[in-house]
Design a protein around this motif. Structure first.
Motif, mmCIF file in Angstrom:
data_model
loop_
_atom_site.group_PDB
_atom_site.id
_atom_site.type_symbol
_atom_site.label_atom_id
_atom_site.label_comp_id
_atom_site.label_asym_id
_atom_site.label_seq_id
_atom_site.Cartn_x
_atom_site.Cartn_y
_atom_site.Cartn_z
ATOM 1 N N ARG A 112 -5.185 -1.170 -7.576
ATOM 2 C CA ARG A 112 -6.348 -0.267 -7.489
ATOM 3 C C ARG A 112 -6.013 1.009 -6.724
ATOM 4 N NH1 ARG A 112 -9.738 -3.280 -4.032
ATOM 5 N NH2 ARG A 112 -7.809 -4.286 -3.423
ATOM 6 N N SER A 113 -6.738 2.074 -7.056
ATOM 7 C CA SER A 113 -6.529 3.348 -6.377
ATOM 8 C C SER A 113 -7.855 3.993 -6.015
ATOM 9 C CB SER A 113 -5.735 4.312 -7.272
ATOM 10 O OG SER A 113 -5.638 5.591 -6.672
ATOM 11 N N ALA A 114 -7.868 4.637 -4.846
ATOM 12 C CA ALA A 114 -8.946 5.554 -4.463
ATOM 13 C C ALA A 114 -8.252 6.856 -4.107
ATOM 14 C CB ALA A 114 -9.738 5.003 -3.281
ATOM 15 N N CYS A 115 -8.536 7.903 -4.852
ATOM 16 C CA CYS A 115 -7.865 9.177 -4.608
ATOM 17 C C CYS A 115 -8.857 10.327 -4.651
ATOM 18 C CB CYS A 115 -6.741 9.401 -5.624
ATOM 19 S SG CYS A 115 -7.305 9.541 -7.330
ATOM 20 N N ILE A 116 -8.536 11.365 -3.904
ATOM 21 C CA ILE A 116 -9.375 12.563 -3.862
ATOM 22 C C ILE A 116 -8.833 13.566 -4.873
ATOM 23 C CG2 ILE A 116 -10.130 14.506 -2.436
ATOM 24 C CD1 ILE A 116 -9.934 12.628 -0.012
ATOM 25 N N VAL A 117 -9.731 14.119 -5.687
ATOM 26 C CA VAL A 117 -9.337 15.139 -6.660
ATOM 27 C C VAL A 117 -10.299 16.321 -6.564
ATOM 28 C CG1 VAL A 117 -8.311 13.483 -8.276
ATOM 29 C CG2 VAL A 117 -10.742 14.093 -8.503
ATOM 30 N N PRO A 118 -9.824 17.542 -6.881
ATOM 31 C CA PRO A 118 -10.752 18.667 -6.949
ATOM 32 C C PRO A 118 -11.673 18.500 -8.146
ATOM 33 C CG PRO A 118 -8.576 19.325 -7.720
ATOM 34 C CD PRO A 118 -8.440 17.926 -7.188
ATOM 35 N N ASP A 119 -12.865 19.080 -8.068
ATOM 36 C CA ASP A 119 -13.866 18.887 -9.122
ATOM 37 C C ASP A 119 -13.351 19.250 -10.512
ATOM 38 O OD1 ASP A 119 -15.731 17.826 -7.493
ATOM 39 O OD2 ASP A 119 -17.144 19.499 -7.562
ATOM 40 N N ILE A 174 0.847 -1.195 0.000
ATOM 41 C CA ILE A 174 0.000 0.000 0.000
ATOM 42 C C ILE A 174 0.883 1.246 0.000
ATOM 43 C CG2 ILE A 174 -1.808 1.229 1.271
ATOM 44 C CD1 ILE A 174 -2.495 -1.544 2.556
ATOM 45 N N CYS A 175 0.505 2.237 -0.816
ATOM 46 C CA CYS A 175 1.316 3.448 -0.920
ATOM 47 C C CYS A 175 0.450 4.700 -0.894
ATOM 48 C CB CYS A 175 2.139 3.433 -2.207
ATOM 49 S SG CYS A 175 3.195 4.890 -2.427
ATOM 50 N N ASP A 176 0.984 5.741 -0.256
ATOM 51 C CA ASP A 176 0.445 7.097 -0.364
ATOM 52 C C ASP A 176 1.603 8.000 -0.767
ATOM 53 O OD1 ASP A 176 -0.519 9.632 -0.153
ATOM 54 O OD2 ASP A 176 -1.310 9.443 1.883
ATOM 55 N N PHE A 180 -3.658 7.783 5.622
ATOM 56 C CA PHE A 180 -4.200 6.682 4.823
ATOM 57 C C PHE A 180 -3.533 5.353 5.175
ATOM 58 C CE2 PHE A 180 -5.706 10.028 1.868
ATOM 59 C CZ PHE A 180 -7.018 9.592 1.720
ATOM 60 N N LEU A 181 -2.239 5.403 5.481
ATOM 61 C CA LEU A 181 -1.533 4.177 5.856
ATOM 62 C C LEU A 181 -2.035 3.659 7.198
ATOM 63 C CD1 LEU A 181 2.111 5.144 4.767
ATOM 64 C CD2 LEU A 181 0.306 4.042 3.427
ATOM 65 N N ILE A 182 -2.294 4.586 8.137
ATOM 66 C CA ILE A 182 -2.830 4.198 9.449
ATOM 67 C C ILE A 182 -4.219 3.596 9.294
ATOM 68 C CG2 ILE A 182 -3.577 5.043 11.711
ATOM 69 C CD1 ILE A 182 -0.521 5.012 11.310
ATOM 70 N N SER A 183 -5.075 4.231 8.501
ATOM 71 C CA SER A 183 -6.430 3.706 8.287
ATOM 72 C C SER A 183 -6.382 2.321 7.651
ATOM 73 C CB SER A 183 -7.241 4.666 7.416
ATOM 74 O OG SER A 183 -7.581 5.832 8.120
ATOM 75 N N SER A 184 -5.442 2.114 6.724
ATOM 76 C CA SER A 184 -5.294 0.791 6.091
ATOM 77 C C SER A 184 -4.856 -0.246 7.113
ATOM 78 C CB SER A 184 -4.259 0.865 4.965
ATOM 79 O OG SER A 184 -4.653 1.790 3.983
ATOM 80 N N ALA A 185 -3.897 0.128 7.966
ATOM 81 C CA ALA A 185 -3.406 -0.789 8.999
ATOM 82 C C ALA A 185 -4.532 -1.167 9.958
ATOM 83 C CB ALA A 185 -2.247 -0.159 9.759
ATOM 84 N N GLU A 186 -5.339 -0.185 10.350
ATOM 85 C CA GLU A 186 -6.451 -0.455 11.268
ATOM 86 C C GLU A 186 -7.468 -1.404 10.633
ATOM 87 O OE1 GLU A 186 -6.429 3.746 13.816
ATOM 88 O OE2 GLU A 186 -7.790 3.514 12.116
ATOM 89 N N TYR A 187 -7.745 -1.192 9.339
ATOM 90 C CA TYR A 187 -8.704 -2.049 8.643
ATOM 91 C C TYR A 187 -8.203 -3.487 8.577
ATOM 92 C CZ TYR A 187 -11.376 -4.117 4.804
ATOM 93 O OH TYR A 187 -12.154 -4.956 4.050
ATOM 94 N N ILE A 199 -2.173 -1.206 -3.927
ATOM 95 C CA ILE A 199 -3.157 -0.211 -3.495
ATOM 96 C C ILE A 199 -2.483 1.160 -3.418
ATOM 97 C CG2 ILE A 199 -4.637 0.548 -1.583
ATOM 98 C CD1 ILE A 199 -5.797 -1.936 -2.656
ATOM 99 N N VAL A 200 -3.125 2.174 -3.986
ATOM 100 C CA VAL A 200 -2.695 3.561 -3.779
ATOM 101 C C VAL A 200 -3.878 4.343 -3.228
ATOM 102 C CG1 VAL A 200 -1.985 5.715 -4.878
ATOM 103 C CG2 VAL A 200 -0.875 3.583 -5.525
ATOM 104 N N LEU A 201 -3.683 4.928 -2.052
ATOM 105 C CA LEU A 201 -4.691 5.772 -1.410
ATOM 106 C C LEU A 201 -4.064 7.139 -1.191
ATOM 107 C CD1 LEU A 201 -5.661 3.028 1.081
ATOM 108 C CD2 LEU A 201 -7.430 4.254 -0.176
ATOM 109 N N ALA A 202 -4.713 8.191 -1.634
ATOM 110 C CA ALA A 202 -4.056 9.497 -1.523
ATOM 111 C C ALA A 202 -5.029 10.648 -1.640
ATOM 112 C CB ALA A 202 -2.976 9.635 -2.606
#
Length: 489
Positions: free
Chosen positions: A318-325, A188-190, A198-205, A272-275
């Motif tokens: 797979r990736s879940a990332c936040i982007v501006p509109d 997993i990478c951010d 994001f890494l902490i949330s992944s570890a908790e999950y 996994i990429v979460l960012a």
């Protein structure tokens, strides 16, 4: 989220440090975080002792069991004379935590090397310790405090708007992790890790879902190789290393890297990429890695980071990332090129539109979550759109807890997309064919596809309304005469 009362208490600690001569806000943040870390180590040690007593098995200890080692624990020194506390923290505890993880090759050791204890006097240190203790005991027992504190302090620096450094709220991070559902075998990478949220949330999950069945090899992977994070701020890297270490991740790959630059050659590395990459500003065109320019030739960080995610993911990653509109509907060649890349050459699965209040009070920017899989061979058939209206908190600057919350519905629906097939674009979530997206020039804005149903309002005939107004006027006149009669009496 930090309440007003908690903010006031932090402001008081800040004022005490300011009055003591620490005038640089970043220094205030670092020194406070070191002390919070020292306190957290003692909390973790107390948990180890409880587990040991309960299970009868020996647990690894953070502090040496001799008298000097135990004297370095927060609970042991916090009530001593201020001068003694100052001496213990400055000459024993701080040097100890700087070398806590041993060899220099660890992320923690590497970024703690240039850390300095800068609390000026015993009196100031005692005030900070008392203030933090009160916060922990009465206000923030269950909060993701290190990140929340940094987020609040960052607002004081007045630089976050320029740098785009807005920490992602924990409930949004947790939602994104649950959408991707990482496993103990994933890497997993951010690439813009900040405080490693994001890494902490992944570890908790992973702990929550797989702890009972993980093999020793998976635990070894969890303690180090599973998690990678990059940032260009050494303060952030120190906070990340401390935060991860407190979550039993002792060997993460936390590195000082400008992720979109030529110094980052990572390719096909992560599952996994979460960012939540920086939204604002541009980077020097000369420093941008050439293979990112082939996807979208731009200096805008929000576009370059999405192109980076595609490069560093393994095939099938797979990736879940936040982007501006703006990423969803921007009309520049670079915007269109990136969206076309996601839709045509990979599998774009979901676009979750979030309300603009999610990042308040630090920013009012409208954002969305993109979820995609790297395939290098297309695969986009239908894209799932969700119009998030509420995230469990008010959308004003106070961000108070409320009952309305779409997050459980988002997670449930995303993991059962077959059931979404018959939903209409008039509903809160729906599927859109790839062909419709291509026809709309790869526009991914939910408003392009969402249909609004206007209810037909039936009005009375004009004559009926006029008759009603006549009746009201007669009634008003009658009441006025009645009032005049009362006044004359």
């Amino acid at each position: 989220m930090l309440t007003g009362e908690v903010r006031n208490k932090i402001d008081k600690i800040w004022s005490d440090m300011w009055a003591g001569g620490i005038s640089n806000p970043l220094t205030v943040i670092e020194q406070l975080t070191y002390l919070m870390f020292i306190r957290s180590l003692d909390e973790k040690e107390l948990e180890n002792e409880k587990t040991e007593a309960l299970m009868g098995a020996s647990m690894p200890r953070i502090f040496p069991l001799d008298e000097e080692g135990q004297s370095m624990r927060w609970s042991k020194f916090k009530n001593k004379d201020p001068r003694e506390i100052f001496d213990i923290v400055g000459t024993k505890v701080f040097p100890y935590i700087k070398n806590l993880n041993g060899a220099n090759e660890t992320a923690f050791s590497r970024y703690m090397q240039d850390a300095m204890f800068l609390i000026p006097t015993p009196q100031v240190l005692q005030k900070i310790i008392t203030g933090l203790d009160e916060l922990y005991e009465h206000d923030i027992k269950d909060l993701d405090m290190q990140g929340d504190l940094y987020e609040y302090m960052l607002g004081k620096l007045a630089t976050s708007g320029q740098n785009g450094q807005f920490r992602t709220p924990k409930h949004i991070r947790d939602m994104m992790v649950r959408l991707l559902a990482p496993t103990p075998d994933d890497k997993i990478c951010d690439p813009a890790c900040g405080t490693a949220g994001f890494l902490i949330s992944s570890a908790e999950y992973i702990r929550e879902k797989y702890e009972a069945e993980m093999t020793s090899e998976q635990w070894d992977h969890f303690a180090g190789g599973m998690f990678s994070g990059f940032d260009t701020d050494r303060t952030m890297l120190r906070l990340s290393a401390m935060n991860l270490m407190l979550h039993s991740i002792n060997q993460p790959n936390i590195d000082y890297v400008d992720s979109v630059s030529k110094q980052n050659d990572i390719t096909s590395e992560y599952d996994i990429v979460l960012a939540n990459p920086p939204f604002t500003g541009t980077v020097d065109a000369e420093s941008i890695h050439d293979n990112l320019k082939t996807v979208c030739n731009t200096k805008k960080t929000e576009l370059l980071f999405v192109a980076l995610f595609l490069r560093i993911l393994k095939k099938g990653g797979r990736s879940a990332c936040i982007v501006p509109d703006g990423v969803l509907f921007g009309a520049t060649k670079a915007h269109k090129s990136l969206r076309k890349e996601l839709v045509e050459n990979h599998q774009l699965q979901a676009v979750i539109s979030m309300p603009s209040g999610v990042f308040k009070p630090y920013a009012g920017v409208s954002t969305a979550i993109l979820i995609f899989t790297k395939t290098d061979a297309g695969g986009t058939d239908k894209v799932w759109f969700y119009d998030m209206q509420a995230d469990g908190f008010s959308l004003d600057d106070k961000r108070s807890s409320i009952e309305a919350n779409d997050i459980p519905d988002i997670i449930n629906r995303f993991h059962h997309l077959d059931a979404e097939a018959d939903r209409k674009p008039t509903e809160q979530s729906f599927l859109i064919d790839k062909s419709a997206i291509v026809e709309n020039d790869y526009d991914l804005s939910i408003n392009r596809y969402k249909e609004i149903v206007y209810e037909k309002v039936e009005y009375d005939a004009p004559e009926v309304i006029l008759d009603r107004l006549d009746e009201l006027n007669l009634s008003i006149a009658s009441k006025m005469e009645e009032l005049r009669g009362l006044i004359r009496e």
